[in-house]
Write an enzyme that holds these catalytic residues in place. Structure first.
Site, mmCIF file in Angstrom:
data_model
loop_
_atom_site.group_PDB
_atom_site.id
_atom_site.type_symbol
_atom_site.label_atom_id
_atom_site.label_comp_id
_atom_site.label_asym_id
_atom_site.label_seq_id
_atom_site.Cartn_x
_atom_site.Cartn_y
_atom_site.Cartn_z
ATOM 1 N N VAL A 10 0.865 -1.173 0.000
ATOM 2 C CA VAL A 10 0.000 0.000 0.000
ATOM 3 C C VAL A 10 0.899 1.220 0.000
ATOM 4 C CG1 VAL A 10 -2.024 -1.042 1.076
ATOM 5 C CG2 VAL A 10 -0.203 -0.099 2.515
ATOM 6 N N SER A 11 0.352 2.366 -0.390
ATOM 7 C CA SER A 11 1.183 3.529 -0.658
ATOM 8 C C SER A 11 1.397 4.448 0.533
ATOM 9 C CB SER A 11 0.583 4.346 -1.803
ATOM 10 O OG SER A 11 0.518 3.569 -2.969
ATOM 11 N N THR A 12 0.601 4.318 1.582
ATOM 12 C CA THR A 12 0.742 5.230 2.705
ATOM 13 C C THR A 12 0.576 4.486 4.016
ATOM 14 O OG1 THR A 12 -1.617 5.756 2.875
ATOM 15 C CG2 THR A 12 -0.301 7.099 1.349
ATOM 16 N N GLN A 15 -3.102 3.923 4.884
ATOM 17 C CA GLN A 15 -3.721 2.765 4.270
ATOM 18 C C GLN A 15 -3.345 1.496 5.017
ATOM 19 O OE1 GLN A 15 -2.321 3.301 0.196
ATOM 20 N NE2 GLN A 15 -4.414 3.608 -0.460
ATOM 21 N N GLU A 48 4.877 1.995 1.162
ATOM 22 C CA GLU A 48 5.776 2.936 0.517
ATOM 23 C C GLU A 48 5.182 3.392 -0.802
ATOM 24 O OE1 GLU A 48 7.796 5.471 0.064
ATOM 25 O OE2 GLU A 48 9.095 4.452 1.502
#
Length: 213
Positions: A10-12, A15, A48
């Site tokens: 996941v990007s954050t 999340q 990340e």
């Protein structure tokens, strides 16, 4: 059974904290592995950004997955190509690692050339989303919609909402014939998270549809 390594991302941090997308990715990989005779020996979870051709340096879990995959002589399985990256140069760098990658939504027989092609298409779509978002903001201003005036944060919030809507355009096109409640139910069944996370409701569907008009 053939050994394989699972990779989810996941990007954050937000999340990750909410579990947004992680469970759906793991489920997709497990179903694919069972259906195709793979045994998942290790699962690596990354929080990340996927942006930039040098993103591997900022993604230690992917580096660890590569190391394990070489050790067990198996592929790395991901649920969606964008969980690796939408950057075609980054995908090219991964192919140079000499470790097979399998994307569950593309199938086990997708070769490196097709992964490059799909990555190029994803990169193009990302640019189109950005262009459509800018055009949507310009159109809103032309209609007299106030997007925050001197408040840059309000403009960014509006832009983010439009970008999230644009990212869902294809799936919303598929659900065009459904009522808002029915579309919300269909989105939940597909495991697609709502813009703010969690389950979809009719009002959220309506807001996205309005942004896409």
């Amino acid at each position: 059974m053939k050994p394989a390594v699972a990779y989810v991302r996941v990007s954050t941090a937000q999340q990750c904290k909410s579990g947004l997308g992680l469970e759906a990715q793991r489920d997709a990989i497990e179903r694919f592995a069972t259906a195709n005779g793979f045994k998942i020996v290790e699962t690596y979870t990354e929080v990340e950004t996927g942006k930039g051709a040098d993103a591997l340096e900022r993604r230690p879990q992917l580096a660890a997955a590569l190391k394990t995959a070489r050790k067990v002589k198996g592929p790395i399985i991901v649920a969606k190509l964008d969980r690796l990256s939408r950057d075609v140069h980054f995908i090219s760098g991964l192919m140079a690692q000499r470790v097979p990658f399998i994307v569950t939504e593309l199938g086990a027989d997708t070769d490196p050339f097709l992964l490059h092609a799909y990555a190029a298409l994803a990169e193009k779509e990302r640019r189109l989303i950005s262009e459509r978002t800018k055009a949507g903001l310009a159109a809103a201003r032309k209609r007299g919609v106030k997007l925050g005036g001197t408040n840059a944060q309000s403009d960014r919030t509006a832009a983010d909402a439009l970008a999230r809507a644009e990212a869902l355009r294809l799936v919303f096109n598929e659900l065009a014939g459904l009522t808002n409640p029915a579309a919300a139910e269909a989105l939940n069944e597909r495991g697609i998270a709502a813009p703010a996370g969690g389950k979809w409701h009719a009002m959220q569907v309506l807001r996205v549809r309005r942004r896409l008009t």
